[in-house]
Scaffold this motif. Structure first.
Motif: not given
Length: 594
Positions: A75-84, A163-168, A181-186
């Motif tokens: 979740k910390n990494i997921e939060e990090l991806s959101f910060n990115i 498929a995630g459409d912006g979500s992690n 791997y954590s992937t999401r669209q920016i």
């Protein structure tokens, strides 16, 4: 069916009853030991079940803590991806990269993006690399060297991010069991255009996260496995065939025991709603149950030792019981066959102890000795009886000769008209015949009084008018039974101790009367009597009588022997007044006694 069971039980009971004592003892001990073993096994099973539940609870707690710790890091990494995703620098540079720019400007964009990504990766020790892929396929990376797996699974990662459409979205691959791997669209959020700028991929090393987890069984082989709805994607140690870990899971938590490659493993699992993952904690069975298994073997060994010891002691103990009994049975069989000669070594040495068996032996051999003594005594008595009978047969000549002589004297007295001599001779002959005759021990009162009359007839010739003899009896008492020669000795005693000591006339009276259910025969005289001390000595049999006559003690013993202890005689005497002897016997007629 019930009847067959009952018959079988009865058959077993009969077979048990037919067993020797030592085998019965062994059977009883075996049954007791088996029952104890059964209770021990049941108790162990209950204890093991409780132990399994305790281990499951502990393992579940550890597994939940581990999964929570893993998910916290993710979740910390997921939060990090959101910060990115919302970083202004990254948003600005990615927007610029879409425009027509020079190579130098492109270089500046790459440098700024790298610096920014490096700053993010520097704070997270579990992140290996961060990738950005813009619309034109340009790659921006920070972290370790470029991973070949990124190039291999790039298209799959793009599809997952779409498929995630912006979500992690968390993605794993079969050949990268230690990476996730954590992937999401920016997307551009300025002016709310939400234009796609790039695809973010964060490469995470799960091994580094798992190493930090708490361990339930330190130093033991085991590990954590994580699976999704399709397959296991993380395997800490290759101790299991992870391809077979897709079990039908009914509950969100549970445990199971699985055998793999000849080994047994204790597995707990917990299903997490986060990313729809299932966490597995695999522990070698021996790591947890080594002591329990050792205890099982120890209990079995102890039971076998106790059972062997109990059987040994039972055999040893039973021999101390059965061997003497078997020897005793053998001796009894010999006695049954008529052999009463038991070896002295068996009787005196081998079983000379004071328990029940020893007492049984001693009593049996004492009985055999007594039987031998009685046999010997009886044999000697039989010889004596035969000898006595022979001598009695020889002595028949003398009484016959005496009777014939008295008969000759009687006829001679009658021829010479000597009636007194004839009467005396007849009375003497009657007394001799009754005294010598042994045909009957019990006669009627009539017969006993007839003996007394003949005795008095002879005594009257001696004492003449000094003897006054009287009999008082009813006719119905005449046929009562009385021991032979019990009244005549009493009359003789009255003559010896009363008449002979008197100058004047002596009155001797015999009375026979019924008192309730008894018959009283009373011999009374008016002689000098006895004082208290002399009477006591007479009753004890300590007073020495004149001649060799029958004493009062002998008469009483005969009465008690014939009729019982409640009957006998009593003596009443007063000095210078007289003596009264009372015989008490049961009131019985001759036919009643027969």
């Amino acid at each position: 069916m019930m009847k067959k069971i009952v018959n079988f039980v009865l058959h077993l009971l009969n077979a048990y009853n037919d067993l020797k004592i030592k085998y019965k003892l062994i059977a009883i001990i075996s049954i007791i030991m088996l029952v104890c073993l059964l209770f021990t096994i049941v108790g162990f099973q209950y204890a093991f079940k409780s132990y399994d539940e305790q281990i499951y609870r502990k393992s579940s707690q550890v597994l939940i803590m581990s999964s929570n710790q893993i998910e916290d890091e993710l979740k910390n990494i997921e939060e990090l991806s959101f910060n990115i995703l919302k970083d202004n620098t990254l948003q600005t540079n990615l927007m610029k990269s879409k425009e027509e720019i020079t190579n130098y400007e492109q270089y500046q964009i790459e440098s700024e993006i790298w610096e920014k990504l490096t700053s993010y990766i520097g704070n997270e020790k579990y992140i290996q690399s961060i990738y950005l892929f813009d619309q034109y396929g340009r790659e921006y990376r920070a972290g370790r060297d470029n991973s070949e797996k990124i190039d291999k699974y790039k298209s799959k990662l793009f599809k997952k991010s779409i498929a995630g459409d912006g979500s992690n979205v968390w993605v794993s691959f079969e050949d990268s069991s230690n990476l996730i791997y954590s992937t999401r669209q920016i997307k551009a959020y300025k002016n709310l255009s939400f234009e796609l700028l790039a695809t973010l991929v964060i490469e995470v090393n799960l091994d580094e996260i798992v190493k930090e987890l708490p361990r339930e069984w330190d130093g033991q082989e085991g590990g954590i496995i994580i699976s999704n709805s399709e397959r296991p994607f993380y395997l800490e140690n290759s101790i299991l065939n992870y391809e077979q870990l897709i079990f039908p899971i009914k509950n969100s938590q549970g445990y199971l025991i699985k055998k793999e490659k000849g080994r047994t493993f204790f597995i707990t699992y917990s299903k997490s709603p986060y990313a729809d993952w299932t966490y597995w904690n695999i522990i070698p069975f021996g790591a947890m149950f080594a002591k329990v298994t050792a205890m099982k073997y120890i209990v079995i060994i102890i039971f076998l030792l106790l059972y062997s010891g109990a059987i040994f002691l039972a055999i040893k103990f039973s021999k101390h019981i059965t061997n003497p009994i078997e020897k005793l049975v053998s001796s009894m069989k010999s006695v049954q066959k008529g052999d009463f000669n038991i070896p002295e070594s068996i009787k005196s040495n081998e079983y000379n102890f004071h328990n029940e068996v020893g007492i049984l032996h001693n009593n049996f051999y004492m009985m055999i000795d007594r039987i031998n003594e009685l046999i010997k005594e009886n044999y000697e008595k039989q010889l004596l009886i035969k000898d006595t009978e022979f001598k009695a047969l020889q002595s028949q000549i003398n009484p016959h000769f005496l009777y014939n002589t008295l008969e000759s004297i009687n006829w001679l007295a009658k021829i010479n008209n000597q009636q007194k001599i004839s009467n005396m001779v007849e009375s003497l002959g009657y007394l001799l015949r009754n005294a010598i005759s042994i045909k009957e021990d019990v006669i009627t009162v009539r017969e006993e009084l007839e003996i007394v009359k003949h005795y008095v007839t002879i005594q009257k010739f001696r004492f003449e008018d000094r003897l006054n003899f009287e009999i008082e009896i009813n006719e119905q008492e005449m046929d009562c039974i009385v021991p032979k020669l019990v009244v005549q000795p009493l009359v003789e005693n009255s003559i010896n101790y009363a008449l002979e000591t008197m100058i004047e006339c002596c009155q001797i009276k015999v009375m026979v009367k019924k008192v309730k259910n008894d018959l009283h025969i009373i011999v009374e005289d008016n002689g000098i009597g006895m004082d208290k001390d002399r009477l006591e000595n007479v009753m004890k049999g300590e007073y020495k009588s004149k001649g060799n006559g029958i004493g009062l003690k002998n008469i009483e013993s005969r009465i008690k022997f014939v009729f019982g202890q409640e009957y006998g005689l009593t003596v009443e005497s007063k000095l210078n007044v007289g003596t009264k002897v009372i015989l008490v016997i049961p009131y019985r007629m001759r036919w009643e006694y027969a």
